[in-house]
Design a protein around this motif. Structure first.
Motif, PDB file in Angstrom:
ATOM      1  N   PHE A  70     105.123 -50.192 -40.163  1.00 54.65           N
ATOM      2  CA  PHE A  70     105.009 -48.840 -40.705  1.00 54.65           C
ATOM      3  C   PHE A  70     106.319 -48.422 -41.384  1.00 54.65           C
ATOM      4  O   PHE A  70     106.311 -47.801 -42.447  1.00 54.65           O
ATOM      5  CB  PHE A  70     104.627 -47.850 -39.602  1.00 54.65           C
ATOM      6  CG  PHE A  70     104.287 -46.487 -40.105  1.00 54.65           C
ATOM      7  CD1 PHE A  70     103.235 -46.277 -40.972  1.00 54.65           C
ATOM      8  CD2 PHE A  70     105.054 -45.391 -39.721  1.00 54.65           C
ATOM      9  CE1 PHE A  70     102.937 -45.014 -41.447  1.00 54.65           C
ATOM     10  CE2 PHE A  70     104.767 -44.129 -40.185  1.00 54.65           C
ATOM     11  CZ  PHE A  70     103.703 -43.931 -41.054  1.00 54.65           C
ATOM     12  N   GLY A  71     107.441 -48.765 -40.769  1.00 51.25           N
ATOM     13  CA  GLY A  71     108.742 -48.470 -41.379  1.00 51.25           C
ATOM     14  C   GLY A  71     108.949 -49.233 -42.675  1.00 51.25           C
ATOM     15  O   GLY A  71     109.524 -48.708 -43.631  1.00 51.25           O
ATOM     16  N   LEU A 120     105.549 -50.489 -35.399  1.00 52.42           N
ATOM     17  CA  LEU A 120     106.516 -49.531 -35.946  1.00 52.42           C
ATOM     18  C   LEU A 120     107.327 -50.158 -37.083  1.00 52.42           C
ATOM     19  O   LEU A 120     107.650 -49.485 -38.066  1.00 52.42           O
ATOM     20  CB  LEU A 120     107.439 -49.017 -34.849  1.00 52.42           C
ATOM     21  CG  LEU A 120     106.796 -48.079 -33.828  1.00 52.42           C
ATOM     22  CD1 LEU A 120     107.736 -47.857 -32.656  1.00 52.42           C
ATOM     23  CD2 LEU A 120     106.415 -46.763 -34.469  1.00 52.42           C
ATOM     24  N   LYS A 130     111.187 -41.875 -41.686  1.00 50.24           N
ATOM     25  CA  LYS A 130     111.593 -43.266 -41.548  1.00 50.24           C
ATOM     26  C   LYS A 130     112.615 -43.432 -40.426  1.00 50.24           C
ATOM     27  O   LYS A 130     112.559 -44.408 -39.669  1.00 50.24           O
ATOM     28  CB  LYS A 130     112.181 -43.787 -42.861  1.00 50.24           C
ATOM     29  CG  LYS A 130     112.610 -45.229 -42.780  1.00 50.24           C
ATOM     30  CD  LYS A 130     113.355 -45.674 -44.006  1.00 50.24           C
ATOM     31  CE  LYS A 130     113.951 -47.034 -43.721  1.00 50.24           C
ATOM     32  NZ  LYS A 130     115.222 -47.230 -44.343  1.00 50.24           N
ATOM     33  N   ILE A 175     110.851 -43.503 -37.085  1.00 46.84           N
ATOM     34  CA  ILE A 175     110.167 -44.781 -36.893  1.00 46.84           C
ATOM     35  C   ILE A 175     111.166 -45.876 -36.522  1.00 46.84           C
ATOM     36  O   ILE A 175     110.916 -46.687 -35.624  1.00 46.84           O
ATOM     37  CB  ILE A 175     109.371 -45.162 -38.167  1.00 46.84           C
ATOM     38  CG1 ILE A 175     108.280 -44.139 -38.455  1.00 46.84           C
ATOM     39  CG2 ILE A 175     108.785 -46.562 -38.061  1.00 46.84           C
ATOM     40  CD1 ILE A 175     107.230 -44.027 -37.374  1.00 46.84           C
TER      41      ILE A 175
END
Length: 119
Positions: free
Chosen positions: A41-42, A38, A2, A5
């Motif tokens: 996704f995070g 991003l 994490k 990202i």
């Protein structure tokens, strides 16, 4: 994972903001879209691990600002080609130079001060 990202998201959004504020605002959409991906996704990783989402929210906020600025400049900033078409023939550099020469010649022909002539 994490943290990686989030760092990559901040780098992408910083690049998007810099490009959106510069003359290369058309290219700013690419890092902004990368930052959005991003960020999503995070956010997905954050929900899985139940961790803080503040940095990801900041990425989304800054990406939105970059996209708004780039879109504004795309719509309202005229291209250089249009600006060149609007120049009138008497505004060319030759006419400006001629006007400057006339002003210089007027200054040279002006009467000098009497105190300066005696020296």
């Amino acid at each position: 994972m994490k943290k990686l990202i989030v760092v990559l998201g901040f780098v992408a959004v910083a690049l998007a903001l810099i490009l959106a504020a510069s003359q290369f605002f058309n290219i700013a959409y690419v890092p902004a879209i990368v930052a959005l991906l991003l960020g999503f996704f995070g956010l997905y990783l954050s929900k899985q691990k139940n961790t803080s989402k503040k940095s990801i929210q900041l990425i989304f906020l800054l990406t939105g600002i970059a996209l708004i600025l780039a879109t504004y400049k795309t719509i309202f900033v005229s291209s250089e080609g249009e600006a060149l078409k609007e120049i009138k023939p008497d505004q060319t550099s030759d006419s400006i130079n001629k006007k400057a020469d006339i002003e210089i010649n007027k200054f040279k022909k002006a009467p000098q001060l009497q105190g300066m002539e005696e020296q």
